[in-house]
Design a protein around this motif. Structure first.
Motif, PDB file in Angstrom:
ATOM      1  N   PRO A  55      53.083 -13.857  13.488  1.00 11.35           N
ATOM      2  CA  PRO A  55      53.027 -12.883  12.569  1.00 11.35           C
ATOM      3  C   PRO A  55      54.034 -12.689  11.718  1.00 11.35           C
ATOM      4  N   SER A  56      53.999 -11.749  10.701  1.00 10.85           N
ATOM      5  CA  SER A  56      55.065 -11.652   9.242  1.00 10.85           C
ATOM      6  C   SER A  56      55.844 -12.069   8.844  1.00 10.85           C
ATOM      7  N   GLY A  57      56.151 -12.873   7.915  1.00  8.91           N
ATOM      8  CA  GLY A  57      57.450 -13.311   8.029  1.00  8.91           C
ATOM      9  C   GLY A  57      57.989 -14.152   8.745  1.00  8.91           C
ATOM     10  N   THR A  58      56.988 -15.188   9.535  1.00 12.10           N
ATOM     11  CA  THR A  58      57.903 -16.616  10.481  1.00 12.10           C
ATOM     12  C   THR A  58      57.731 -17.450   9.559  1.00 12.10           C
TER      13      THR A  58
ATOM     14  N   GLU B  65      51.564  -1.183  -2.488  1.00 10.67           N
ATOM     15  CA  GLU B  65      50.071  -0.399  -2.295  1.00 10.67           C
ATOM     16  C   GLU B  65      49.165  -1.517  -1.090  1.00 10.67           C
ATOM     17  N   VAL B  66      48.932  -2.502  -1.134  1.00 10.34           N
ATOM     18  CA  VAL B  66      48.147  -3.339  -0.547  1.00 10.34           C
ATOM     19  C   VAL B  66      48.599  -3.452   0.540  1.00 10.34           C
ATOM     20  N   THR B  67      50.371  -3.717   0.954  1.00  8.42           N
ATOM     21  CA  THR B  67      50.983  -4.873   2.125  1.00  8.42           C
ATOM     22  C   THR B  67      50.637  -3.346   2.917  1.00  8.42           C
ATOM     23  N   ALA B  68      50.925  -1.878   2.464  1.00 14.32           N
ATOM     24  CA  ALA B  68      50.572  -0.462   3.440  1.00 14.32           C
ATOM     25  C   ALA B  68      49.522  -0.545   3.917  1.00 14.32           C
TER      26      ALA B  68
ATOM     27  N   ALA C 203      59.340 -16.010  14.873  1.00 14.54           N
ATOM     28  CA  ALA C 203      61.422 -16.107  14.543  1.00 14.54           C
ATOM     29  C   ALA C 203      61.407 -14.133  14.794  1.00 14.54           C
ATOM     30  N   SER C 204      63.008 -14.702  14.773  1.00 15.69           N
ATOM     31  CA  SER C 204      63.462 -13.226  15.561  1.00 15.69           C
ATOM     32  C   SER C 204      63.328 -12.202  14.141  1.00 15.69           C
ATOM     33  N   PRO C 205      62.705 -10.570  14.800  1.00 14.13           N
ATOM     34  CA  PRO C 205      62.757  -9.860  14.086  1.00 14.13           C
ATOM     35  C   PRO C 205      63.892  -9.719  12.630  1.00 14.13           C
TER      36      PRO C 205
ATOM     37  N   ALA D 292      59.081  -2.007   8.702  1.00 14.14           N
ATOM     38  CA  ALA D 292      57.194  -2.372   8.188  1.00 14.14           C
ATOM     39  C   ALA D 292      57.514  -2.984   8.590  1.00 14.14           C
ATOM     40  N   LEU D 293      57.713  -4.663   8.647  1.00 14.83           N
ATOM     41  CA  LEU D 293      57.293  -5.886   9.544  1.00 14.83           C
ATOM     42  C   LEU D 293      56.503  -5.852  10.979  1.00 14.83           C
ATOM     43  N   ALA D 294      57.446  -4.735  11.532  1.00 13.46           N
ATOM     44  CA  ALA D 294      56.948  -4.090  12.455  1.00 13.46           C
ATOM     45  C   ALA D 294      55.850  -3.102  13.271  1.00 13.46           C
TER      46      ALA D 294
END
Ligand SMILES: Nc1ncnc2c1ncn2[C@@H]1O[C@H](COP(=O)(O)OP(=O)(O)OP(=O)(O)O)[C@@H](O)[C@H]1O
Ligand SMILES: Nc1ccn([C@@H]2O[C@H](COP(=O)(O)O)[C@@H](O)[C@H]2O)c(=O)n1
Length: 229
Positions: free
Chosen positions: A13-16, A95-98, A151-153, A178-180
């Motif tokens: 997932p994102s940010g791991t 904008e792109v991330t969303a 990694a944990s949220p 937003a990550l979730a």
């Protein structure tokens, strides 16, 4: 005798820590590096720039063959262009991330980008580290080493907030939400969702520093080489 190439798939997932880890591992082991999220972001940037409604899967599918997306795989200088324009900065914007999860869920987008990923991996002379969401399950199911980072949220939101400080920073709770949201969309799509491959090694990075995660992945690759490939 020259070593045969090794293909390493890193998903999660994102940010791991996929990008930071993959780049550093590629540098350490002399491999290429491919950020597949950047390719989906580049496709999304093109859709937004060309006025395509990203919430209309048919419109996205119809336009998906138009942009020419080119990724450079040097881990010291990864590049991404769309129709010859360097988009490495704008693809990281809010904008792109969303919008990227809606675009990446469209099957025509995935098949086009999967094809690009497979040819880049096949062309990498000494091997490559490819990071994303579906590399071990779909793009390169025969990868030599597969890692699934978690990694944990809370840890992921804290990392992302620290990274965005002074740029487009939101508060911690908003960043976590937003990550979730993005993870739920990426895990819940029909085509090639974010998932751990059955034969991937899961590494929980919550309590690990980045150098510790890098060391762990380098060790897994070296063990694979020692086992005789
Ligand atoms: N183990 C770690 N400990 C602390 N910070 C970390 C760790 N791993 C990565 N980071 C930091 O967390 C941030 C996010 O890392 P990175 O971009 O590599 O994650 P990612 O999984 O590729 O995210 P995304 O999928 O959203 O692109 C970066 O600022 C990075 O330096
Ligand atoms: N193999 C992949 C990689 C990424 N995606 C989609 O792209 C988005 C952005 O990824 P980042 O790693 O740059 O954050 C991600 O949220 C996915 O929607 C994908 O589908 N498959």
């Amino acid at each position: 005798m020259a070593e045969s190439p090794v293909v390493v798939a890193i998903d999660g997932p994102s940010g791991t820590g996929k990008s930071s880890t993959s780049k550093a591992v590629a540098v350490r082991l002399g491999l290429g590096y491919l950020d597949t999220g950047a390719q989906y972001r580049a496709m999304t940037w093109w859709m937004l720039t060309n006025g395509i409604d990203v919430d209309d899967p048919a419109a996205v599918a119809a336009a998906s063959a138009k942009p020419s997306i080119v990724s450079g795989t040097d881990p010291q200088n990864p590049t991404i262009t769309v129709d010859g324009t360097d988009v490495s900065a704008p693809i990281r914007g809010r904008e792109v991330t969303a919008a990227v999860s809606a675009v990446s869920a469209v099957p025509e987008v995935r098949s086009r980008i999967t094809e690009l990923q497979r040819s880049l991996a096949a062309e990498a002379p000494g091997g490559i580290v490819v990071e994303g969401r579906d590399i071990g399950t779909t793009v390169l199911p025969d990868a030599d080493v597969k890692i699934f980072l978690t990694a944990s949220p809370e840890a992921r939101a804290a990392r992302r907030s620290a990274e965005l400080k002074g740029k487009e920073a939101a508060d911690l709770a908003t960043t976590k939400e937003a990550l979730a949201r993005r993870d739920a969309a990426d895990s819940g799509r029909k085509t090639s969702p974010l998932a751990k491959a059955d034969d991937a090694v899961e590494v929980d990075t919550t309590e690990l520093t980045l150098p510790q995660v890098i060391e762990c992945v380098v060790t897994l690759v070296e063990e694979w080489k020692r086992r005789g490939r």
